[in-house]
Design an enzyme around this catalytic site. Sequence first.
Site, mmCIF file in Angstrom:
data_model
loop_
_atom_site.group_PDB
_atom_site.id
_atom_site.type_symbol
_atom_site.label_atom_id
_atom_site.label_comp_id
_atom_site.label_asym_id
_atom_site.label_seq_id
_atom_site.Cartn_x
_atom_site.Cartn_y
_atom_site.Cartn_z
ATOM 1 N N GLN A 105 6.965 -1.955 6.744
ATOM 2 C CA GLN A 105 7.722 -3.064 7.341
ATOM 3 C C GLN A 105 8.689 -3.684 6.336
ATOM 4 O O GLN A 105 9.759 -4.159 6.699
ATOM 5 C CB GLN A 105 6.760 -4.138 7.855
ATOM 6 N N CYS A 106 8.302 -3.702 5.045
ATOM 7 C CA CYS A 106 9.156 -4.298 4.010
ATOM 8 C C CYS A 106 10.087 -3.230 3.427
ATOM 9 O O CYS A 106 9.775 -2.038 3.433
ATOM 10 C CB CYS A 106 8.299 -4.889 2.898
ATOM 11 N N THR A 107 11.219 -3.675 2.936
ATOM 12 C CA THR A 107 12.144 -2.764 2.268
ATOM 13 C C THR A 107 11.681 -2.605 0.830
ATOM 14 O O THR A 107 11.968 -3.445 -0.031
ATOM 15 C CB THR A 107 13.580 -3.310 2.312
#
Length: 638
Positions: free
Chosen positions: A516-518
């Site tokens: 979900q996070c970059t």
Amino acid sequence: NKMKATTKLQFQPFNSAIDVSYWHELSRRKLDEFRLSEDPIPIVGHYSFAPVSKGNLPCQMHLEADSFDVTKSWGTHIVTPGTLINVNTIESFKNLDKPAEFNKIAEQIWSAIQTGKAEEDPRELSRFLLLAFADLKTYKFYYWAAFPAFQTPEVTSSPATRIEEKFSLTQVDAIFSRSEQEPFFLIETDGQDGITFHPLSHAKNVSNWNNISLGMIDAGGVENVPHWSLRNACALMSHKFNTKSLQVVCIRSTRDTSFNLQLEFQLENADSGKMPKAVGWERNHEDKLAPRYVDLSQLMDSKRLAESAANLNLKLMKWRLLKDLELDSLANLRVLLLGSGTLGCSVARSLMAWGIRQITFLDSGKVSYSNPVRQSLFTFQDCENGGKSKAEAAAENMRNIFPGMKTEAVRMEIPMPGHPVSTSTRIQVEKSVIQLEELMTSHDVTFSLTDSREARWLPSLLAAKHQKLIINVALGFDSYLVVRHGIDCNPRNGCYFCNDVVAPQNSMKDRTLDQQCTVTRPGLSPIASAAAVELLVNLLHHPLGFQAPANGNSKVGSVPHSIRGIASDFTNMKITGEAYDKCTACSKKVVSEYEAHGFEFLMKVFDNPNYLEDVTGLTQLKEEVDDIAWDVQQDDDF
């Protein structure tokens, strides 16, 4: 008895009175016009009547911002020609051959006397020199003014008398009501109340000086001591007209402070025509023959100082490296940033460094505690109390960094394919679509910098519809992509989605935290952001602007369609891809569908992104591919 009553005449030297505006204008012209040139620059100064005082006041030559306009007039003030030599380094200022530069000005004055130019234009008798070095990093200015005046003839004078002792009241009224403002002129009387004024050029017609006086506008501030330029007027009268004596009327601001002088000239080698020795260097504040120095950093408005300093690097580029750099075009560019996170912060900082001053931030998130270490516009304080709006914090902190920034913040979530819209949120989503479209059309360029892939779809569609430049910047773990599109060129460049054969989906669904996070290498975002901004600057300087074909060259660099980089092995690739006729974002089928059905079309996409595949023909294409695969499989079995 007359000779015994005379004494050697004293002259009051000029003092340079340089206004702060002059140094501001010199700074601007040094950066924008003069650059590395040390050629002499014509300037003008001005002086007027001495003030109403019988005390010792300076005799001032004023310089202001308008001193660089040699056609400028200052009402009743006497405008005087001058020469500025502004050097590039303090070493050059110290090593400058000052006597040689001084003599050049003295020679100009002497030439004007010999050729008759000074009679036609008496301002030539007050010509001056200004040597300067401007340290534009610290706003400290070093300068030395000189007002050359000839030492011969030796001038003696009887004691000064009040002006009424020589002229009748009627004549005095005429002198003070005279409208012409010339530094020197002739006054002729008829022995009664008659008075006639002549320009100085009339002197060549005079054979008898008994009834003629030399009038001068006197800027001197010491009682009964004329100002410096009378030295050169005496040189003119004695060398050119062989005058042995002369009556001078020194006109100041009032009758009480004005005075008459009866001068006697003693001239050696009058017929030689050789230029006499000249003096006239200004003394500094310690009364020494040395340069003066002024520090304006404390006097300048801090915001103005910051603005000048911020533009310094850009203007220095134009001196040698990028002479065609269009700073005004950069300053006037309006940029919209979709996303105020890691990429948004880095792009904004690079835009600001290039002199782009109008930036709008759009983001729906808040600053969290994990952000400041990676996102350069945020601080720990921005995270507290639940976190500030990212867009608002970024816009505010840009102005804190440089007050000259014109930043705005829009707190909004971009509607996305695969993110269904409920009945309760439909109105708000429609407003968001309208607002995003208005923002993109009102800005010159949009950067798409969002975390999720699907958030880039609607901006890509709107850019294609309105033919607006959009630059997409996307990050992997150790790779990045920069791609420009939106505006048609020949051939038409592909957009961010043109390589896809599937519609964008909800990338947040069924993803672990790291997905979900970059998650990227920390140095990747600044590299990608810098590449994107450099691409924008290069495009701006191309003859075709944003319509530049892929892999062309502008005045400041290349303009590739896309840049793919890998941080781990330090490689970059410039890749060109043409637009795909079945693209789910920029194809004419999708744009036409949006133009025809508007928000209703978008609602179908938000609820079911596969609808895009139906519209573009990707669904049919997949079926045909599946049929081919099935046929191949059947053949193999057979």
